[in-house]
Motif scaffolding. Structure first.
Motif, PDB file in Angstrom:
ATOM      1  N   THR A 323       0.848  -1.195   0.000  1.00 19.88           N
ATOM      2  CA  THR A 323       0.000   0.000   0.000  1.00 19.88           C
ATOM      3  C   THR A 323       0.880   1.240   0.000  1.00 19.88           C
ATOM      4  O   THR A 323       1.684   1.433   0.915  1.00 19.88           O
ATOM      5  N   SER A 324       0.742   2.081  -1.004  1.00 21.65           N
ATOM      6  CA  SER A 324       1.559   3.290  -1.059  1.00 21.65           C
ATOM      7  C   SER A 324       1.073   4.303  -0.014  1.00 21.65           C
ATOM      8  O   SER A 324      -0.088   4.261   0.401  1.00 21.65           O
ATOM      9  N   PRO A 325       1.948   5.217   0.415  1.00 18.52           N
ATOM     10  CA  PRO A 325       1.526   6.231   1.389  1.00 18.52           C
ATOM     11  C   PRO A 325       0.339   7.065   0.911  1.00 18.52           C
ATOM     12  O   PRO A 325      -0.549   7.399   1.704  1.00 18.52           O
ATOM     13  N   GLU A 326       0.305   7.394  -0.382  1.00 20.37           N
ATOM     14  CA  GLU A 326      -0.815   8.170  -0.923  1.00 20.37           C
ATOM     15  C   GLU A 326      -2.116   7.380  -0.824  1.00 20.37           C
ATOM     16  O   GLU A 326      -3.166   7.919  -0.460  1.00 20.37           O
ATOM     17  N   ALA A 327      -2.046   6.089  -1.153  1.00 24.08           N
ATOM     18  CA  ALA A 327      -3.230   5.235  -1.054  1.00 24.08           C
ATOM     19  C   ALA A 327      -3.682   5.106   0.395  1.00 24.08           C
ATOM     20  O   ALA A 327      -4.889   5.110   0.686  1.00 24.08           O
ATOM     21  N   GLU A 328      -2.733   5.029   1.282  1.00 24.04           N
ATOM     22  CA  GLU A 328      -3.073   4.876   2.688  1.00 24.04           C
ATOM     23  C   GLU A 328      -3.864   6.075   3.210  1.00 24.04           C
ATOM     24  O   GLU A 328      -4.826   5.925   3.975  1.00 24.04           O
ATOM     25  N   GLN A 329      -3.489   7.265   2.796  1.00 22.31           N
ATOM     26  CA  GLN A 329      -4.219   8.465   3.203  1.00 22.31           C
ATOM     27  C   GLN A 329      -5.668   8.401   2.735  1.00 22.31           C
ATOM     28  O   GLN A 329      -6.588   8.764   3.470  1.00 22.31           O
ATOM     29  N   ILE A 330      -5.864   7.926   1.508  1.00 22.12           N
ATOM     30  CA  ILE A 330      -7.218   7.793   0.965  1.00 22.12           C
ATOM     31  C   ILE A 330      -8.013   6.766   1.771  1.00 22.12           C
ATOM     32  O   ILE A 330      -9.177   6.995   2.145  1.00 22.12           O
ATOM     33  N   LEU A 331      -7.383   5.637   2.065  1.00 18.12           N
ATOM     34  CA  LEU A 331      -8.072   4.551   2.773  1.00 18.12           C
ATOM     35  C   LEU A 331      -8.396   4.923   4.213  1.00 18.12           C
ATOM     36  O   LEU A 331      -9.442   4.526   4.742  1.00 18.12           O
ATOM     37  N   VAL A 332      -7.517   5.673   4.854  1.00 23.64           N
ATOM     38  CA  VAL A 332      -7.788   6.126   6.225  1.00 23.64           C
ATOM     39  C   VAL A 332      -9.045   6.993   6.247  1.00 23.64           C
ATOM     40  O   VAL A 332      -9.896   6.862   7.136  1.00 23.64           O
ATOM     41  N   LYS A 333      -9.184   7.879   5.260  1.00 17.39           N
ATOM     42  CA  LYS A 333     -10.375   8.725   5.178  1.00 17.39           C
ATOM     43  C   LYS A 333     -11.637   7.900   4.939  1.00 17.39           C
ATOM     44  O   LYS A 333     -12.736   8.282   5.354  1.00 17.39           O
ATOM     45  N   LYS A 334     -11.473   6.769   4.263  1.00 22.16           N
ATOM     46  CA  LYS A 334     -12.608   5.868   4.013  1.00 22.16           C
ATOM     47  C   LYS A 334     -12.870   4.934   5.199  1.00 22.16           C
ATOM     48  O   LYS A 334     -13.770   4.095   5.143  1.00 22.16           O
ATOM     49  N   GLN A 335     -12.072   5.085   6.266  1.00 24.25           N
ATOM     50  CA  GLN A 335     -12.174   4.258   7.470  1.00 24.25           C
ATOM     51  C   GLN A 335     -11.973   2.774   7.165  1.00 24.25           C
ATOM     52  O   GLN A 335     -12.688   1.895   7.673  1.00 24.25           O
ATOM     53  N   VAL A 336     -10.978   2.510   6.315  1.00 23.41           N
ATOM     54  CA  VAL A 336     -10.543   1.145   6.053  1.00 23.41           C
ATOM     55  C   VAL A 336      -9.430   0.813   7.051  1.00 23.41           C
ATOM     56  O   VAL A 336      -8.499   1.588   7.234  1.00 23.41           O
ATOM     57  N   VAL A 337      -9.531  -0.325   7.713  1.00 22.99           N
ATOM     58  CA  VAL A 337      -8.498  -0.767   8.649  1.00 22.99           C
ATOM     59  C   VAL A 337      -7.386  -1.462   7.858  1.00 22.99           C
ATOM     60  O   VAL A 337      -7.666  -2.391   7.091  1.00 22.99           O
TER      61      VAL A 337
END
Length: 424
Positions: A323-337
């Motif tokens: 998971t790239s850092p950019e993708a992680e920021q998106i997923l955190v906002k989507k409340q993906v664990v």
């Protein structure tokens, strides 16, 4: 589709976030970001036509504050120094987080091992390990298998080391064959570790893993055993893929049946398996409508281009850096664990430690005891990270992922060891 980013730069971005959370100075950050030693070697191999081909290999030793270096060796045409440096850094955090008395290291050879015959592979392995032997040892640096290496590779490493040094030290490598001091549990330990933390995370999110749907990208050793153990735990593995593509069946797959088919076919791929509802691409697998996604292949497959389309509510990283850092920021906002790689796939190195201790003590543990110790260790480590994430970083709905919590615990421990040693 994986986006080829610079792995070392990505690893440093992750460290920057952690350093900010912990309030570390620029000087401490620089010490943590810089490997202690980089070894590059040339590896001559006599090919089947009589010609000599030279391959390039590396061993990167990142940090030894907590103990001897520890990390695998991979054979891949795609590997390079940047990747090995990043993996060595991640191994430092992984070992620290797991509570192991190890620093971090990684090795790699830029080669397509599938283009070599067995004799060529043996030459490659022995010549590589002979070349790095001054920099490894049972109390210095303990390599292990990684991508495209296995117990046979470790047996060649061991023999090369003993021939070069004259020392008889089974513990200089782990992940060895049983006859040379290995443990059978090591073969499936990474996959079992991934499944164990997936089960622990599912319990937090849904009260249990039973009936939860799973997609697994990558059906090598880690992917197969993750699928196998998740099915045994009651989950339903509905999508599987490898390098050629994937398969989907809403009723779920029997991982043993899929593997048996591929093995019997010889050089078979997941996409050839007949009992499917439909064939899918790797990109489609990553965005399939499942509860749990396990990327168990290569780096950066979840990136800025597809993160918004990820539907899984739980990602458990079987691979390193998927998971790239950019993708992680998106997923955190989507409340993906996201259960990060340094926690999720640490089962291999936990079992390596058990094997290393077992070798040094002359044999002391049964396979069942080793398996139980691994599962308990993985569960305890998961709970420690989850609690830190919830109590100090806001947990689900907060601004940070579980990776930040895991790295904060790991980096803080390394920094404290460095301070005690007087390095900083």
């Amino acid at each position: 589709m994986a986006v080829r980013l610079d792995p070392y730069e990505e690893a440093k971005k992750q460290l920057e976030v952690t350093a900010s959370i912990l309030g570390l100075s620029k000087e401490v950050y620089d010490m943590l970001a810089t490997p202690e030693r980089i070894v590059q070697v040339k590896i001559p191999v006599v090919m089947r036509d009589g010609s000599v081909k030279v391959f390039i290999g590396w061993r990167v030793q990142h940090n030894s504050a907590l103990g001897p270096y520890k990390g695998g060796v991979r054979y891949s045409p795609e590997t390079n120094l940047s990747e090995v440096m990043a993996l060595a850094m991640w191994m430092t955090w992984k070992n620290s987080l797991a509570g192991l008395p190890y620093g971090g290291a990684k090795g790699g050879i830029q080669v397509d091992p599938f283009q070599l015959n067995q004799y060529e592979l043996m030459q490659l392995s022995k010549n590589y390990f002979s070349a790095i032997s001054p920099f490894v040892g049972v109390d210095l640096d303990i390599p292990a298998p990684d991508v495209n290496t296995n117990p046979q590779t470790m047996a060649w490493f061991l023999d090369a080391y003993e021939s070069r040094t004259g020392l008889k030290q089974l513990g200089v490598v782990t992940g060895k064959p049983l006859e040379l001091g290995g443990l059978e549990t090591r073969i499936y330990s990474t996959g079992l570790g991934v499944a164990t933390v997936a089960q622990a995370a599912a319990k937090k999110l849904w009260g249990g893993i039973e009936g939860r749907t799973v997609a697994i990208q990558g059906f090598g050793n880690v992917g197969y055993y993750t699928a196998k153990f998740l099915k045994e735990m009651g989950a339903k593995v509905v999508a599987i893929s490898d390098i050629k593509g994937g398969i989907y069946n809403s009723k779920g797959f029997d991982p043993d049946a899929v593997r048996e088919y591929i093995t019997k076919k010889g050089s078979g791929f997941v996409i050839d398996y007949p009992d499917v509802e439909r064939k899918i691409t790797n990109d489609e697998l990553l965005t399939s409508n499942v509860d749990i996604l396990v990327p168990a292949a290569v780096e950066n497959v979840i990136n800025a281009s597809n993160a918004n389309n990820v539907k899984a509510k739980l990602i458990v990283e079987g691979a390193n850096g998927p998971t790239s850092p950019e993708a992680e920021q998106i997923l955190v906002k989507k409340q993906v664990v996201i259960v990060p790689d340094i926690l999720a796939n640490s089962g291999g190195v936990v079992m390596s430690h058990i094997e290393w201790v077992n070798n040094r003590m002359g044999g002391w543990i049964t396979e069942e005891e080793a398996k139980n110790k691994l599962m308990q260790k993985m569960t305890d480590n998961f709970n420690a990270v989850w609690n830190y994430w919830e109590q100090k970083l806001g947990g689900l709905g907060g601004a940070y992922s579980m990776r930040t919590a895991a790295q904060a615990i790991a980096v803080d421990k390394v920094v404290r060891a460095m301070k005690l040693r007087g390095w900083i």
